[in-house]
Design an enzyme around this catalytic site. Sequence first.
Site: not given
Length: 787
Positions: A538, A608
Amino acid sequence: MDQITTTTLPTGPARPRRRTVLQAMLAGLGAVNARAALADTGQPAPAGGAAGASGVSDAATITYDAQQRTFHLRTPSTSYILQVLAGGMPAHVYWGRRLHSASWPGMRNGHEDAVAPARADLGDRDFSPNTQPQEFPGYGTGDFRHPAYQARLANGTTVTDLRYVSHRIVAGKPRLEGLPATYVEGDGEAATLEITLRDAPSGLVAILSYTAFAGHDAIARSVRFTNDGHAPLRLARACSAAVDFPHANFELLHLSGDWARERELIRRRLEPGMQGIESRRGASGLEHNPFIALLAPGAGEDHGDVYGFSLVYSGSFAARVEVGQYRTARVSMGINDFDFEWLLEPGQSFQAPELVMVYSAAGLGTMSRTYHGLYRSRLARGTFRDKTRPVLINNWEATYFNFDAAKLEAIARAGSDLGIELFVLDDGWFGKRDDDHSSLGDWVVDKRKLPAGLADLAGRVNRLGMQFGLWFEPEMISVNSDLYRAHPDWCLHVPGHDRTEQRHQLVLDLSRKDVCAHVLEAVSAVLRSAPVAYVKWDMNRNMSEIGSSLLPPAQQRETAHRYMLGLYGILETLTSRFPNVLFESCASGGGRFDPGMLYYMPQTWTSDNSDAVSRLRIQYATSLVYPLSAMGSHVSAVPNHQVGRVTPLRTRGDVAMSGNFGYELDLTRMGPEDKAEIKRQVAQYKALRGLIQFGDFYRLRSPFEGNDTAWMVVAKDKSEAFVVYVHVLAEANAPLDWLRLRGLDPAARYVCAADGKAYGGDQLMYAGLILPAMNADFLSTAWHLRR
């Protein structure tokens, strides 16, 4: 066998004035066929001679016409033609459908400009560079359009004039130094042209590289700059490529958005002046994707001319389209020149990233499938390139930071019972990470939550018959961390200025070799400590205060690109060191969904936002460039955590199956009915994932144009297909509707797996499937068809 790979032309004002283009074309054609290159001879090309090499497919040829000084690059269905003018300027001639010849009477070659300087040294006393279609334009010698490159010389000026010196044609595709790029696995898969240009006064050299692929209608372009002079110079702009079009009758398409609404499809007419997209974030970014396309007016999924430009780079970029006063269009794309500069000492070089260009005469669908096939097979690499990907369960939306080993094992056990293959432990397992205020950089397991460590947890998961995966954010550092307290100078920062935090974190300075070495070893130590089969990598903030404590003042504007080179170096070593780990990239969702990352990690977390309705737009637009095998796509709980919407589990599953499938919810809290549906979905996806991940993708209905969306995937041999239809809002007393399919064999018969009904391929494509009535919001249906 005739040998010709390099041709040198005289340059400079002493060269005799050449014939006009029309006279030259009528004089006849001497062709040199260079399907591959041999050793560099440095000899002029004999007119009519042929340089061939075994092993290069006729589908990818590069032909050099010595008399006309034209290069003709061919892919299976397209041609790209350029010409070296008298005086040595490389000019753009044509890019489009495949042609037999690179020369014809009246071939465009610029014209007089009443208010721009003429350049008799380039072949005509009325010649104006401001009207000439060029291959790699500069600024300062008569062309007032935006340049593809710019260099600041030792005397402070920025005037350069790159002229042809030589060229070579080689079989295959050379690697790009330190950068991700498309590749070949055999010399017969492509041919590459390299043209060397030089600015004599400064010694600046540019090598333009063009690769034509035999199995893909794509051309990869890049440029390498070298200082061949005696004084330092500074690159102020270094685009990867430029293309001049003879008109501007196009629409510009690009993908823009923000967190949780990535890659909105934007389409608008070109207008006079400058237009384009860019990122100044130090990453390709959520706001714009490093892709644009020029479309003929009215071009659609299966008709019309489309020109695609996709940059293989993960940092700040710029894509510009300038419509000039003669209604021509110039496209350039590459590293963003905003806050960029690169010092080239004598003898030093700079490699620009690769730009992959795709032309389609049959609309956006063909362009997309070309990118999909190339990126899936000749950009992605490693063990998992050709492997089907596992179905996973991620604990993030189930627990966030609040978990212990028992809770994680319970989720994994529930997943195992439903056929899920991979359990992923997300954020919160390291340091003292109870929220996002601390511990990034401290990649040591938190014994409060996992007292027996990662190896124990991974062992528990493995004993359930599942693989174990782990989340990292290695490019970041928390101010509240042991690493920051020990090395406060390891982050990007500028002395005297505050260090701007986002999510209570700063960005590690990956332009520094010592920082890169630490990150590499810290992550490697964790991967060696437990049987980790999957890593989610990430990156949750963009760059600010872009400065490095180790670079001298004269090179501070190199920091952002040096960061990317450092990151690419880490990923190259890490993925080579752990070839059996499946890596997935992530950046606040889809904030770095770009070809550069796909070179190291074959899949990316798409967004997301896991709401099924939101994902219709996100995944549809992402598919313009990126294959389904690159998209992470999961089912999450309802009400959805990003938008609060409640959608049926069946719909969430149908949408998420168009990618790398998984779940982001607490399986231990689900009832028997939902668990039964998940078990069915998992089994269905396992049966279909080879088709979904590696088949040909067709968009059928756009979520940007109506109340429904549809798409399908067809096997390469057309033996089966998977079709999904989603209706967003119900309509009272709706009329009958038919969904026309694409990509099937019209002469074949196809049986629907659900009801056993048989259809002709022609019936499915030309008449269509009748759609069921949708009497509620957010419903979907899917068909699996077999020949």
